[in-house]
Design an enzyme around this catalytic site. Sequence first.
Site, PDB file in Angstrom:
ATOM      1  N   LYS A 130       1.965  11.175   7.373  1.00 23.39           N
ATOM      2  CA  LYS A 130       1.091  10.889   8.514  1.00 23.39           C
ATOM      3  C   LYS A 130       1.497  11.619   9.812  1.00 23.39           C
ATOM      4  CE  LYS A 130      -1.343   7.050   6.648  1.00 23.39           C
ATOM      5  NZ  LYS A 130      -0.940   5.989   5.742  1.00 23.39           N
ATOM      6  N   PHE A 183       0.849  -1.199   0.000  1.00 19.53           N
ATOM      7  CA  PHE A 183       0.000   0.000   0.000  1.00 19.53           C
ATOM      8  C   PHE A 183       0.878   1.239   0.000  1.00 19.53           C
ATOM      9  CE2 PHE A 183      -2.381   3.585   1.525  1.00 19.53           C
ATOM     10  CZ  PHE A 183      -3.535   3.488   0.756  1.00 19.53           C
ATOM     11  N   ASP A 218       9.100   2.963   2.328  1.00 22.72           N
ATOM     12  CA  ASP A 218       7.899   3.747   2.605  1.00 22.72           C
ATOM     13  C   ASP A 218       7.584   3.594   4.091  1.00 22.72           C
ATOM     14  OD1 ASP A 218       5.390   4.773   3.000  1.00 22.72           O
ATOM     15  OD2 ASP A 218       4.519   3.954   1.162  1.00 22.72           O
TER      16      ASP A 218
HETATM   17  C1  LIG Z   1      -1.155   6.051   4.260  1.00 20.26           C
HETATM   18  C2  LIG Z   1      -0.033   5.533   3.463  1.00 20.26           C
HETATM   19  C3  LIG Z   1       0.327   6.118   2.236  1.00 20.26           C
HETATM   20  C4  LIG Z   1      -0.484   7.214   1.571  1.00 20.26           C
HETATM   21  O1  LIG Z   1      -0.588   8.356   2.337  1.00 20.26           O
HETATM   22  P1  LIG Z   1      -1.741   9.435   1.975  1.00 20.26           P
HETATM   23  O2  LIG Z   1      -1.390  10.608   2.844  1.00 20.26           O
HETATM   24  O3  LIG Z   1      -3.028   8.802   2.342  1.00 20.26           O
HETATM   25  O4  LIG Z   1      -1.634   9.726   0.534  1.00 20.26           O
HETATM   26  C5  LIG Z   1       1.439   5.620   1.587  1.00 20.26           C
HETATM   27  N1  LIG Z   1       2.152   4.611   2.100  1.00 20.26           N
HETATM   28  C6  LIG Z   1       1.825   4.012   3.268  1.00 20.26           C
HETATM   29  C7  LIG Z   1       2.673   2.898   3.789  1.00 20.26           C
HETATM   30  C8  LIG Z   1       0.719   4.438   3.984  1.00 20.26           C
HETATM   31  O5  LIG Z   1       0.372   3.826   5.115  1.00 20.26           O
END
Ligand SMILES: *Cc1c(COP(=O)(O)O)cnc(C)c1O
Length: 417
Positions: free
Chosen positions: A272, A158, A243
């Site tokens: 986040k 994700f 990520d």
């Molecule tokens: C939430 C998330 C994203 C995307 O972040 P947004 O601010 O919602 O675009 C990307 N990578 C990971 C691992 C995430 O948990």
Amino acid sequence: MDNNPSSFPSKTGDPAMTMTTADYIRLEEEYGARNYQPLDVVLTRGQGIWVWDVEGNRYLDCLSAYSAVNQGHCHPKIVETLMTQAQRLTLTSRAFRNDQLGLFYKEICGLTDSHMVLPMNSGAEAVESVIKAVRKWGYRVKGVPEGQAEIIVFSNNFHGRTITIVGFSTEEQYRDGYSPFTPGFRIVPFGDYAAVEQAVTPNTVAILIEPIQGEGGIIIPPAGYMSKARALCDREGVVLILDEIQTGLGRTGKMLAEEHEGIVADLTLIGKALSGGCYPISAVLSNKAVLGVFQPGDHGSTYGGNPLACAVARTAMRVLVEEDLIGNSARLGPYFMEQLAGIKSPHVKEVRGRGLMIGVELYPDAGGARHFCEKLKARGLLCKETHENIIRFAPPLVITKDDIDWALERIEYVLKT
Ligand SMILES: *Cc1c(COP(=O)(O)O)cnc(C)c1O
């Protein structure tokens, strides 16, 4: 703690005063795009680990807005910075400089041992930005023929919701109806080192991976997997991108989850919790000079690096350190997990996680995680299922052992009935 919402100031004549939960839900259903199916709780206030709904019910937030609220809801220091900076200067665009950006860079580089930063707004934008950076790096530095760059990604990943990103998702619903997609990605099974090794070609510019798959169901790769991937990248001249948008900033009991693996990524994505839930901000952190490929005009964002975001992020990072939230996550995560694992429930298949990023996987015949989330909600805990059968427990890192015990009593009750 004051948990009576009526003591909060509310303007007289505010239509909100006479609206019920059902009214708010009806409005959302009438006017909103239906791309979410939230639990039917309408929240109006938050403080630390607690949130309150419009009926005055209090809940322990076990999702933390997907780990954006690691510092707790409405952290007073972060809110104070937000208000002060909002009255001073909010947006200049990058056409001009501002007095928060450089300080933000310096502080985040100090905390994460990085050398260069690219500020963006959402997590998905950080991912998009890093894809641009490694492709350009591949052509300009590695010597990959133009148009041939490949990026290795993983099943069950994700990374966000843009077209390019969902194009390399393996979740059918994320892709369905959105083609055509961006080429240049190779998907290999998560956790299978031989598969990554085989997927590398002379045109591979990067490996993009989550150190723990969050939305994928709190999936931790096998021991040694990440360090072997690191060594592979070094050997093949491939950029390792982690990520850490969900795992970073204390969630797993370390500043960055890469520390559990004893590795250092070339590029790290955070978002986040970078603002503690107070403002959208994300960043690409670079340990090598990959970001150095960008020349003026190559990439940009109107709000990226704005002084309000930078000021908020600076305080949010300071709170993580000053309040030892990373240590708290490291100490209480294992306790929470042990206690969860000790619950004798016929429904629980596995409890796994790191720090305060915990997944409880239920047996397929347990009736679905969503059903348990509904029952937990009725007892004052807000949780979100991930996939059909996994309940995620990821409370704000300001949680105490007593709060965890309070939660455990309720979780035990729900898992046993
Ligand atoms: C939430 C998330 C994203 C995307 O972040 P947004 O601010 O919602 O675009 C990307 N990578 C990971 C691992 C995430 O948990």
